[in-house]
Design a protein around this motif. Structure first.
Motif, mmCIF file in Angstrom:
data_model
loop_
_atom_site.group_PDB
_atom_site.id
_atom_site.type_symbol
_atom_site.label_atom_id
_atom_site.label_comp_id
_atom_site.label_asym_id
_atom_site.label_seq_id
_atom_site.Cartn_x
_atom_site.Cartn_y
_atom_site.Cartn_z
ATOM 1 N N TRP B 129 3.132 -13.323 5.235
ATOM 2 C CA TRP B 129 2.399 -12.071 5.243
ATOM 3 C C TRP B 129 2.333 -11.511 6.659
ATOM 4 O O TRP B 129 1.779 -12.138 7.542
ATOM 5 C CB TRP B 129 0.988 -12.261 4.735
ATOM 6 C CG TRP B 129 0.183 -11.046 4.937
ATOM 7 C CD1 TRP B 129 0.425 -9.828 4.417
ATOM 8 C CD2 TRP B 129 -0.958 -10.910 5.767
ATOM 9 N NE1 TRP B 129 -0.501 -8.941 4.846
ATOM 10 C CE2 TRP B 129 -1.365 -9.576 5.674
ATOM 11 C CE3 TRP B 129 -1.679 -11.788 6.567
ATOM 12 C CZ2 TRP B 129 -2.464 -9.094 6.349
ATOM 13 C CZ3 TRP B 129 -2.770 -11.294 7.238
ATOM 14 C CH2 TRP B 129 -3.157 -9.956 7.121
ATOM 15 N N PRO B 131 1.150 -7.874 8.304
ATOM 16 C CA PRO B 131 0.571 -6.587 7.900
ATOM 17 C C PRO B 131 1.560 -5.446 8.091
ATOM 18 O O PRO B 131 2.169 -5.311 9.140
ATOM 19 C CB PRO B 131 -0.650 -6.439 8.804
ATOM 20 C CG PRO B 131 -0.461 -7.417 9.891
ATOM 21 C CD PRO B 131 0.344 -8.525 9.336
ATOM 22 N N HIS B 132 1.706 -4.695 7.064
ATOM 23 C CA HIS B 132 2.695 -3.632 7.108
ATOM 24 C C HIS B 132 2.083 -2.454 6.377
ATOM 25 O O HIS B 132 2.458 -2.125 5.273
ATOM 26 C CB HIS B 132 3.968 -4.112 6.418
ATOM 27 C CG HIS B 132 5.096 -3.166 6.561
ATOM 28 N ND1 HIS B 132 5.648 -2.865 7.774
ATOM 29 C CD2 HIS B 132 5.771 -2.438 5.660
ATOM 30 C CE1 HIS B 132 6.616 -1.999 7.602
ATOM 31 N NE2 HIS B 132 6.704 -1.717 6.319
ATOM 32 N N ASP B 133 1.083 -1.899 6.979
ATOM 33 C CA ASP B 133 0.297 -0.914 6.267
ATOM 34 C C ASP B 133 0.272 0.398 7.041
ATOM 35 O O ASP B 133 -0.108 0.441 8.202
ATOM 36 C CB ASP B 133 -1.131 -1.440 6.073
ATOM 37 C CG ASP B 133 -1.883 -0.609 5.068
ATOM 38 O OD1 ASP B 133 -1.857 0.632 5.198
ATOM 39 O OD2 ASP B 133 -2.490 -1.194 4.167
ATOM 40 N N VAL B 135 -1.596 3.130 6.688
ATOM 41 C CA VAL B 135 -2.903 3.695 7.055
ATOM 42 C C VAL B 135 -3.409 3.049 8.330
ATOM 43 O O VAL B 135 -3.812 3.727 9.288
ATOM 44 C CB VAL B 135 -3.902 3.467 5.903
ATOM 45 C CG1 VAL B 135 -5.268 3.961 6.303
ATOM 46 C CG2 VAL B 135 -3.434 4.149 4.655
ATOM 47 N N ILE B 136 -3.368 1.705 8.354
ATOM 48 C CA ILE B 136 -3.929 0.992 9.499
ATOM 49 C C ILE B 136 -3.105 1.289 10.747
ATOM 50 O O ILE B 136 -3.646 1.534 11.833
ATOM 51 C CB ILE B 136 -3.958 -0.512 9.204
ATOM 52 C CG1 ILE B 136 -4.882 -0.762 8.018
ATOM 53 C CG2 ILE B 136 -4.428 -1.289 10.388
ATOM 54 C CD1 ILE B 136 -4.775 -2.116 7.437
ATOM 55 N N THR B 139 -3.804 4.836 12.066
ATOM 56 C CA THR B 139 -5.113 4.928 12.706
ATOM 57 C C THR B 139 -5.102 4.243 14.059
ATOM 58 O O THR B 139 -5.624 4.787 15.044
ATOM 59 C CB THR B 139 -6.170 4.278 11.803
ATOM 60 O OG1 THR B 139 -6.060 4.835 10.509
ATOM 61 C CG2 THR B 139 -7.553 4.508 12.338
#
Lengths: 108, 276
Positions: B129, B131-133, B135-136, B139
């Motif tokens: 995993w 993080p591949h987001d 939105v984050i 921001t």
């Protein structure tokens, strides 16, 4: 003017109260994050706006600058707080936490 | 060995407690600190150093020697963290993970397989995993510059408002940590490497101690910034204010580098790959 400020403060505190009640009373992780993110952000925005309005009451340059700083705080909290909640929910989903379902019901 | 350490520890603790008994009472108005020292700071700090924020004046000027060793304590924390946690030879894993940049698809390549290391379209990632987001990331991309500007403001504006090197350095370090959280550690280390961190950390302490030695070189006491008046081209009072700023910059650099280094080592258990 003072009346408006007081109303906004009370309204924001109602938001905070609802948020804290929701964090305690809701059944699981995801539904607790809902009041944590939404009501806290909302309450903070309303109360801080009340502070900003209160600060500009004697309309001078210094008070306007202070008020703009408070508005900047609102702006950043408004962006970052939901993002933080979003990432916490995301981490929960990826870690494999199942959402709560009503026992005996048809599920979500 | 363990028992001896415990006995030594207890003796030192008892000695410390015994020493504390001799202290004046908390908030005692007739204690030397309240009757001589504090009134002096309150009455003279503005005329002595031209710094409106009394806390900064006491911290970095009157008690600059103390603050220098605080910085060295933080420096030592980073060194200890490296010695305790850093592992230079990670255990070879059975597979490697790669991500196709355009689509976000993750490839898992077993040992012996053909790895796309030299391809521009793939990047190596570490855990299952990462993080591949969107939105984050968006921001963070928007917020990090403001955090860094605010950190520099806190460092530079410590003379007039609450703030200074320690606080600003922590905020600056937090912006790098935030970048590492929302992107990945490998990329963060590519931008701000371990050697760079160690260098900045040592340089910060060196700036502080070097300022003191420079004052000695200009025939004054250690960390007596008024000796720097000739270098700045100002009067001695203003020179003390400028000297505080230089010292705060050194503290800020050291604290920032230490925060980043602690995060690198703690988050990945010293392996400097994607931990957490």
């Amino acid at each position: 003017m003072d009346l408006i400020i007081t109303l906004m403060l009370v309204f924001g505190l109602v938001f905070f109260l609802g948020g804290s009640l929701g964090i305690i009373r809701f059944p699981d992780f995801y539904s607790r994050l809902h009041p944590a993110g939404k009501l806290d952000t909302g309450g903070l925005v309303i109360t801080m706006t009340a502070f900003a309005v209160y600060t500009v009451q004697p309309l001078t340059m210094a008070s306007v600058i202070t008020s703009i700083k408070i508005l900047l705080i609102i702006f950043f909290v408004f962006i970052t707080s939901p993002t933080a909640i979003h990432s916490i929910v995301d981490a929960g989903v990826r870690a494999g936490l199942e959402p709560w379902e009503k026992k005996g019901g048809t599920g979500t | 060995m363990k028992r001896g350490g415990l006995v030594l520890f207890s003796i030192m603790g008892l000695l410390l407690a015994w020493g504390v008994l001799e202290f004046p009472g908390l908030g005692d108005p007739s204690s030397p600190a309240s009757s001589h020292l504090s009134p002096y700071y309150i009455q003279h700090s503005l005329t002595d150093t031209a710094v409106p924020n009394m806390v900064t004046a006491v911290l970095a000027d009157y008690r600059g020697y103390d603050t220098m060793f605080e910085t060295i304590v933080i420096f030592t924390a980073a060194i200890v963290c490296i010695f305790l946690l850093r592992t230079f030879k990670p255990p070879a894993s059975r597979y490697r993970m790669y991500r196709h940049m355009a689509t976000g698809i993750t490839l898992r390549i077993e040992k012996g397989g053909k790895t796309p290391d030299d391809s521009e379209h793939f990047e190596r990632i570490d855990s299952v995993w990462v993080p591949h987001d969107l939105v984050i990331r968006t921001t963070c991309r928007m917020v990090i510059p403001f955090i860094q500007v605010f950190a520099l403001y806190v460092i530079a504006h410590g003379h007039h408002s609450p703030g200074g090197g320690f606080q600003g350095g922590v905020i600056l370090g937090a912006s790098v940590v935030l970048f590492a959280v929302c992107f990945d550690l490998r990329r963060t280390i590519r931008y701000l490497g371990e050697k760079m961190c160690a260098l900045l950390c040592a340089l910060g302490v060196l700036i502080y101690a070097g300022t003191g030695i420079l004052c000695m070189g200009l025939q004054s006491n250690f960390l007596d910034y008024s000796a720097l008046a000739g270098l700045f081209g100002t009067d001695p009072v203003m020179a003390r204010s400028h000297g505080i700023l230089i010292v705060e910059i050194g503290v800020g650099m050291a604290v920032m580098a230490v925060m980043v280094m602690l995060y690198y080592n703690l988050a990945s258990a010293g392996r400097h790959d994607e931990g957490l």
